[in-house]
Design a protein around this motif. Structure first.
Motif, mmCIF file in Angstrom:
data_model
loop_
_atom_site.group_PDB
_atom_site.id
_atom_site.type_symbol
_atom_site.label_atom_id
_atom_site.label_comp_id
_atom_site.label_asym_id
_atom_site.label_seq_id
_atom_site.Cartn_x
_atom_site.Cartn_y
_atom_site.Cartn_z
ATOM 1 N N GLU A 83 24.488 25.586 -45.316
ATOM 2 C CA GLU A 83 25.832 25.760 -44.747
ATOM 3 C C GLU A 83 25.783 25.369 -43.271
ATOM 4 O O GLU A 83 24.901 25.822 -42.530
ATOM 5 N N PRO A 84 26.701 24.534 -42.809
ATOM 6 C CA PRO A 84 26.621 24.053 -41.420
ATOM 7 C C PRO A 84 26.711 25.189 -40.400
ATOM 8 O O PRO A 84 27.399 26.186 -40.632
ATOM 9 N N VAL A 85 26.026 24.987 -39.271
ATOM 10 C CA VAL A 85 26.060 25.974 -38.175
ATOM 11 C C VAL A 85 27.496 26.249 -37.752
ATOM 12 O O VAL A 85 27.895 27.399 -37.532
ATOM 13 N N GLU A 86 28.309 25.188 -37.657
ATOM 14 C CA GLU A 86 29.679 25.391 -37.157
ATOM 15 C C GLU A 86 30.500 26.282 -38.080
ATOM 16 O O GLU A 86 31.361 27.039 -37.629
ATOM 17 N N PHE A 112 26.020 27.185 -31.790
ATOM 18 C CA PHE A 112 26.624 28.505 -32.064
ATOM 19 C C PHE A 112 27.552 28.885 -30.914
ATOM 20 O O PHE A 112 28.669 29.357 -31.141
ATOM 21 N N ALA A 113 27.081 28.684 -29.691
ATOM 22 C CA ALA A 113 27.909 29.046 -28.529
ATOM 23 C C ALA A 113 29.196 28.224 -28.515
ATOM 24 O O ALA A 113 30.271 28.722 -28.178
ATOM 25 N N ARG A 114 29.091 26.976 -28.922
ATOM 26 C CA ARG A 114 30.249 26.076 -28.894
ATOM 27 C C ARG A 114 31.287 26.474 -29.947
ATOM 28 O O ARG A 114 32.484 26.453 -29.686
ATOM 29 N N TYR A 115 30.813 26.857 -31.141
ATOM 30 C CA TYR A 115 31.752 27.068 -32.246
ATOM 31 C C TYR A 115 32.158 28.521 -32.452
ATOM 32 O O TYR A 115 33.210 28.792 -33.021
#
Ligand code: CP
Length: 307
Positions: A83-86, A112-115
């Protein structure tokens, strides 16, 4: 400060604010003063690598702050089946108030911080170990009273610890000398950063030169988690880089020795030096708890009142 992904992103003031809050929280624990500043908050803890200190100190810290921690090992998430990180980040952000991630690739923490849209804390990547180095700075400040102008020496691999120590030391007014064997220098990005601090940074091949006059001597394992296949080669390449009596004798007489643990006695540090400085090393391990609680309070909750 929205996340703690690496010390490079923090200002000197933000680092000192974290250390001051950590001192306050340590005082409250030591005086049995309840401090439920994160009541009702939940921290997700994604660990793709083993951990003793990081996992237990975050989990105990959330409990002491009145919150709850969810340990999510590599067996527990669909992310580890592809499953994608985003998608994982955007899902978990609907359930928890913050995330700690221990993984290999710094990009995963940054993604992770971005999404996620919630605070993300780096629990160690191959590039950086900011929580450990904040605990180290807290420990140096406890032993020495301040950081400005002090001399740190790091003997060993130019790894995530070394990189974060260089950034943390230079941002807080310290000098740092690093002794690495050829082929194990810190990444160019870190050397470029350090070059901006002129003579406050030195890279050498000589552990004694690095340790000369140091207030704080630091080291780390030669074979980090995930590098087990390189064990024999690294033991050869790091010969002569053990923190011994001779290395500590080059430092100031009141120098402290720090190690993030776990330690391999007889490799990066002699058994004798480890035991002689065990009080400092285990104070450093304890300070993981206090400094990470400070980071959690800064990112997830309210500021404590001052003592
Ligand atoms: N120093 C450190 O990060 O320890 P753990 O690997 O046990 O978490």
């Amino acid at each position: 400060m929205k996340h703690l992904t690496r010390l490079m992103d923090l200002t000197e003031k933000e680092i000192h604010d974290i250390l001051n809050t950590a001192d306050q929280l340590k005082y409250e624990v030591q005086h049995d003063i309840p401090h439920p500043r994160l009541q009702g908050k939940t921290l997700g803890m994604i660990f793709e690598k083993v951990s003793t200190r990081t996992r237990v100190s975050f989990e105990a810290g959330m409990y002491q702050l009145g919150g709850h921690a969810l340990f999510l090992s590599s067996r527990d998430l669909q992310m580890f089946r592809g499953e994608p990180v985003e998608d994982t980040a955007r899902t978990l952000a609907r359930y928890v108030n913050g995330l700690v991630i221990r993984t290999f690739d710094q990009k995963e923490v940054d993604d992770f911080a971005r999404y996620a849209g919630i605070p993300v804390i780096n629990g160690m990547t191959d590039a950086a170990h900011p929580c450990q180095v904040l605990a180290d700075l807290m420990t140096v400040r406890e032993y020495k009273g301040s950081l400005e102008g002090l001399k740190m020496a790091y003997i060993g691999d130019g790894n995530n610890m070394c990189s974060s120590l260089i950034v943390g030391a230079l941002k807080t007014g310290m000098h740092i000398r690093v002794a690495c064997p050829e082929g194990y220098d810190p990444p160019q990005e870190i050397l470029d950063f350090a070059a901006g601090y002129g003579s406050r940074f030195l890279l050498t091949r000589d552990p004694i030169e690095a340790a000369e006059g140091a207030d704080d001597v630091q080291t780390d394992v030669w074979v980090s988690s995930g590098m087990e296949a390189q064990t024999d080669r690294r033991r050869c390449d790091f010969a002569g880089y053990t923190v011994t009596d001779e290395v500590m004798a080059a430092a100031r007489a009141d120098a402290i020795l720090q190690h993030p643990l776990p330690a391999c006695r007889g490799e990066e540090v002699s058994g004798e030096m480890f035991e002689r400085h065990a009080a400092e090393i285990f104070d450093e391990a304890e300070n993981r708890l206090h400094v990470q609680k400070a980071v959690l309070v800064k990112l997830l909750g309210r500021e404590p009142a001052s003592v």
